[in-house]
Write a protein that holds these residues in place. Structure first.
Motif, mmCIF file in Angstrom:
data_model
loop_
_atom_site.group_PDB
_atom_site.id
_atom_site.type_symbol
_atom_site.label_atom_id
_atom_site.label_comp_id
_atom_site.label_asym_id
_atom_site.label_seq_id
_atom_site.Cartn_x
_atom_site.Cartn_y
_atom_site.Cartn_z
ATOM 1 N N UNK A 226 4.158 40.828 34.952
ATOM 2 C CA UNK A 226 5.006 42.024 35.096
ATOM 3 C C UNK A 226 5.986 42.204 33.954
ATOM 4 N N UNK A 227 6.080 41.202 33.076
ATOM 5 C CA UNK A 227 6.997 41.297 31.937
ATOM 6 C C UNK A 227 6.254 41.691 30.664
ATOM 7 N N UNK A 228 5.058 42.256 30.820
ATOM 8 C CA UNK A 228 4.245 42.768 29.712
ATOM 9 C C UNK A 228 3.840 41.671 28.730
ATOM 10 N N UNK A 229 3.695 40.459 29.235
ATOM 11 C CA UNK A 229 3.187 39.350 28.445
ATOM 12 C C UNK A 229 1.695 39.195 28.743
ATOM 13 N N UNK A 230 0.883 39.064 27.699
ATOM 14 C CA UNK A 230 -0.561 38.920 27.884
ATOM 15 C C UNK A 230 -1.026 37.620 27.236
ATOM 16 N N UNK A 231 -1.955 36.946 27.917
ATOM 17 C CA UNK A 231 -2.536 35.706 27.399
ATOM 18 C C UNK A 231 -4.043 35.747 27.627
ATOM 19 N N UNK A 232 -4.778 34.986 26.829
ATOM 20 C CA UNK A 232 -6.235 34.932 26.990
ATOM 21 C C UNK A 232 -6.669 33.495 27.231
ATOM 22 N N UNK A 233 -7.703 33.371 28.059
ATOM 23 C CA UNK A 233 -8.243 32.063 28.422
ATOM 24 C C UNK A 233 -9.766 32.144 28.315
ATOM 25 N N UNK A 234 -10.365 31.171 27.641
ATOM 26 C CA UNK A 234 -11.799 31.238 27.352
ATOM 27 C C UNK A 234 -12.529 30.003 27.866
ATOM 28 N N UNK A 235 -13.813 30.201 28.104
ATOM 29 C CA UNK A 235 -14.699 29.114 28.530
ATOM 30 C C UNK A 235 -16.075 29.382 27.929
ATOM 31 N N UNK A 236 -16.691 28.333 27.386
ATOM 32 C CA UNK A 236 -18.018 28.432 26.793
ATOM 33 C C UNK A 236 -18.919 27.417 27.488
ATOM 34 N N UNK A 237 -20.100 27.848 27.947
ATOM 35 C CA UNK A 237 -20.935 26.942 28.717
ATOM 36 C C UNK A 237 -22.380 27.448 28.778
ATOM 37 N N UNK A 238 -23.281 26.525 29.094
ATOM 38 C CA UNK A 238 -24.614 26.856 29.572
ATOM 39 C C UNK A 238 -24.557 26.859 31.099
ATOM 40 N N UNK A 239 -25.402 27.642 31.738
ATOM 41 C CA UNK A 239 -25.469 27.600 33.199
ATOM 42 C C UNK A 239 -25.825 26.196 33.684
ATOM 43 N N UNK A 240 -26.659 25.494 32.915
ATOM 44 C CA UNK A 240 -27.059 24.140 33.315
ATOM 45 C C UNK A 240 -25.888 23.165 33.318
ATOM 46 N N UNK A 241 -24.807 23.501 32.610
ATOM 47 C CA UNK A 241 -23.640 22.629 32.575
ATOM 48 C C UNK A 241 -22.694 22.863 33.749
ATOM 49 N N UNK A 242 -22.769 24.057 34.339
ATOM 50 C CA UNK A 242 -21.806 24.376 35.403
ATOM 51 C C UNK A 242 -22.472 24.529 36.768
#
Length: 344
Positions: A226-242
């Motif tokens: 609500x304070x107009x702060x934005x962050x990004x979060x990433x994940x890289x994977x194969x389906x076989x890994x998750x």
């Protein structure tokens, strides 16, 4: 002497460039501007009317355009406005109006800090900021996260693709802001935000479960508070890994025998997608499948590979039979335990 002066000037210019604020700015969605800051004082210009022709058509040539921040009128007038930046401050809803109050344009400014130093909106779990899993190889997967207890956020943007070409992916959102579609050379991936706001469910449209994965899935979730702060979060994977199978179905056959079968949600045919089962037979004094006793006399475990229904003759004095499964061909996650309390 001249050389040292030149070097000093170059170093000063490089320091000024590297320390400029904002460091960068870019459009997240129409009328949503992300401003990347370094915490120092700075200014980000906004423009009300984009084209010079629009400005010149106005009687006042833009001089009397009124600006508001979060509904509060500012003192600045004109077609341009300078957003003041300091630390993480400066974000907000900026609108510009004619003298009669009619809306001309609007821009929501989101502030993005240096995420290598500080992250505030999502807290990490034992795995990562994003926890992703798949029930099978049919192309669907889920990612979840945990909000900071004092900084609840919302999803601002989702980018998902198969492969790593940033310039190749195009993402859009529906009017609800909850359903996203990303298209790239690797195919289309749709994602929907959970009603809790703490996760997303995605589907890779052209995924073939029988083909070997040659490129990772790369997903990035942008969240804001609500304070107009934005962050990004990433994940890289194969389906076989998750991939993590659902719980095994276990039932009683007779007084001395139990059987279990593949989860109904698991990919078929089972001969092509085999599971390995771990079975634990627990005697008195060890009650929980999730926390098996170390004492070998209290717990007996074994591994079984089978493409079909399995049966087990329960040993005497066994109180509980626990069974869980994982992909037999990949080093992926075990399912949660299923249990059957025996009367033997």
């Amino acid at each position: 002497m001249r050389v040292s002066v030149v070097i000093t000037i170059i170093c000063a210019l490089l320091q000024q460039v590297s320390g400029q604020n904002p460091r960068n700015h870019w459009t997240l969605l129409p009328n949503i501007l992300v401003v990347e800051v370094n915490g120092s004082l700075g200014q980000q210009p906004l423009t009300c009317l984009e084209s010079a022709a629009e400005v010149m058509k106005r009687e006042d040539q833009g001089r009397d355009i009124i600006w508001k921040k979060d509904g509060v009128e500012e003192t600045e007038r004109g077609n341009s406005y300078l957003v003041g930046l300091e630390e993480s401050l400066g974000g907000g809803n900026y609108t510009c109006h004619s003298k009669n109050g009619s809306l001309l344009n609007h821009t929501e400014v989101l502030i993005r800090e240096d995420e290598t130093k500080n992250r505030r909106i999502i807290v990490p779990t034992e795995e990562d900021y994003l926890k992703c899993s798949a029930q099978n190889y049919n192309g669907a997967f889920h990612c979840s996260w945990k909000w900071h207890p004092n900084r609840l956020g919302t999803v601002a943007f989702i980018r998902a693709r198969r492969g790593f070409d940033d310039d190749d992916v195009q993402c859009s959102v529906d009017t609800s802001g909850q359903h996203w579609m990303c298209s790239s050379r690797g195919g289309d991936i749709s994602c929907s935000v959970h009603s809790s706001g703490q996760g997303i469910s995605c589907l890779e449209k052209q995924h073939c479960p029988y083909a070997e994965e040659t490129q990772h899935i790369d997903i990035t979730v942008f969240v804001r508070n609500n304070y107009f702060l934005v962050e990004s979060y990433s994940k890289v994977f194969y389906l076989s890994e998750i991939v993590k199978p659902d719980k095994v179905r276990i039932s009683k056959v007779n007084r001395t025998t139990v059987e279990w079968s593949y989860p109904s949600s698991w990919s078929s045919p089972y001969s092509y997608f085999p599971l390995t089962f771990q079975i634990a037979q627990i005697r008195a004094g060890c009650k929980k499948c999730d926390d098996l006793c170390i004492d070998p006399k209290a717990t007996k475990t074994m591994l079984v590979n089978s493409p079909d229904v399995c049966q087990l003759k329960v040993k005497r004095r066994v109180m509980t039979v626990c069974v869980r499964a994982k992909d037999a061909l990949c080093d992926s996650q075990w399912s949660d335990w299923s249990h059957y309390r025996s009367a033997v």
